[in-house]
Design a protein around this motif. Structure first.
Motif, PDB file in Angstrom:
ATOM      1  N   VAL A  29      23.685 133.471  -1.386  1.00 18.45           N
ATOM      2  CA  VAL A  29      23.574 132.269  -0.848  1.00 18.45           C
ATOM      3  C   VAL A  29      24.820 131.745   0.527  1.00 18.45           C
ATOM      4  N   LEU A  70      20.389 130.629   2.880  1.00 13.02           N
ATOM      5  CA  LEU A  70      19.808 130.427   1.749  1.00 13.02           C
ATOM      6  C   LEU A  70      20.464 129.631   1.634  1.00 13.02           C
ATOM      7  N   ARG A 109      16.480 134.169  -5.795  1.00 10.65           N
ATOM      8  CA  ARG A 109      16.675 133.415  -4.403  1.00 10.65           C
ATOM      9  C   ARG A 109      17.610 135.147  -4.240  1.00 10.65           C
ATOM     10  N   LEU A 145      14.217 135.616  -1.450  1.00  9.48           N
ATOM     11  CA  LEU A 145      14.860 134.678   0.349  1.00  9.48           C
ATOM     12  C   LEU A 145      15.635 134.448   1.220  1.00  9.48           C
ATOM     13  N   ALA A 146      17.264 135.415   0.146  1.00  8.36           N
ATOM     14  CA  ALA A 146      17.948 135.691   1.017  1.00  8.36           C
ATOM     15  C   ALA A 146      17.750 137.062   1.978  1.00  8.36           C
TER      16      ALA A 146
END
Length: 177
Positions: free
Chosen positions: A151, A93, A79, A82-83
């Protein structure tokens, strides 16, 4: 999209596939399996399959279009990665978290006739349990910058809500004054 093996991640992603490119490690697993000798266990070529998956993911993230990414949820570094790559490209995200329970996930595996190895399932379960413990209560959509800092929002789906969600839509937020 995160959840236990058998929880319905791939099924839901296929349902949403018209909205964005789906990045599913199973696609890479099958592609690698098709070129390997049948006697060779997946554990032997898993590092190559994972390398190919991350290379595909990296290329897709750099492409700039919306993506639907299949992930077990137990890897906070994924995560963060990705972020970290989405943010500089002006993207957010969002985490869709499937919490269907162990029995439902095992039934999902039985229905598809494909089982996650016991140790892998236990590892995924521990990671998902850690992630779920960061939330108090349940909710449909929970904006967050607290428990899962990387996120922009979390959507928590149980078995019933997973079946009712038919589409996902990506779009720009209105500009704030």
């Amino acid at each position: 999209m995160s959840g236990l093996p058998g929880s319905g991640k791939s099924t839901l992603l296929r349902r949403w596939a018209e909205a964005a490119l789906v990045i599913d490690p199973r696609v890479v697993h099958v592609a690698c399996e098709s070129v390997m000798p049948t006697w060779l266990p997946y554990a032997v070529y898993r590092p190559w399959a994972r390398w190919r998956y991350f290379r595909w993911l990296r290329t897709a993230v750099r492409g700039g279009a919306p993506l639907l990414v299949h992930d077990c949820g137990g890897r906070p570094w994924m995560r963060r990665w990705l972020a970290g790559h989405a943010g500089p490209r002006g993207r957010e995200l969002h985490l869709v978290l499937l919490d269907v329970g162990v029995a439902e996930a095992l039934a999902g595996q039985a229905a598809r006739g494909r089982w996650a190895p016991r140790r892998a399932f236990a590892r995924h379960r521990r990671g998902l349990d850690r992630l779920l413990r960061t939330f108090s209560g349940s909710g449909e959509v929970a904006p967050t910058r607290g428990p899962v800092r990387e996120v922009a929002s979390v959507v928590l789906l149980d078995r019933g809500s997973r079946e009712r969600v038919s589409t996902v839509e990506f779009g720009s937020r209105p500009a704030r004054p």
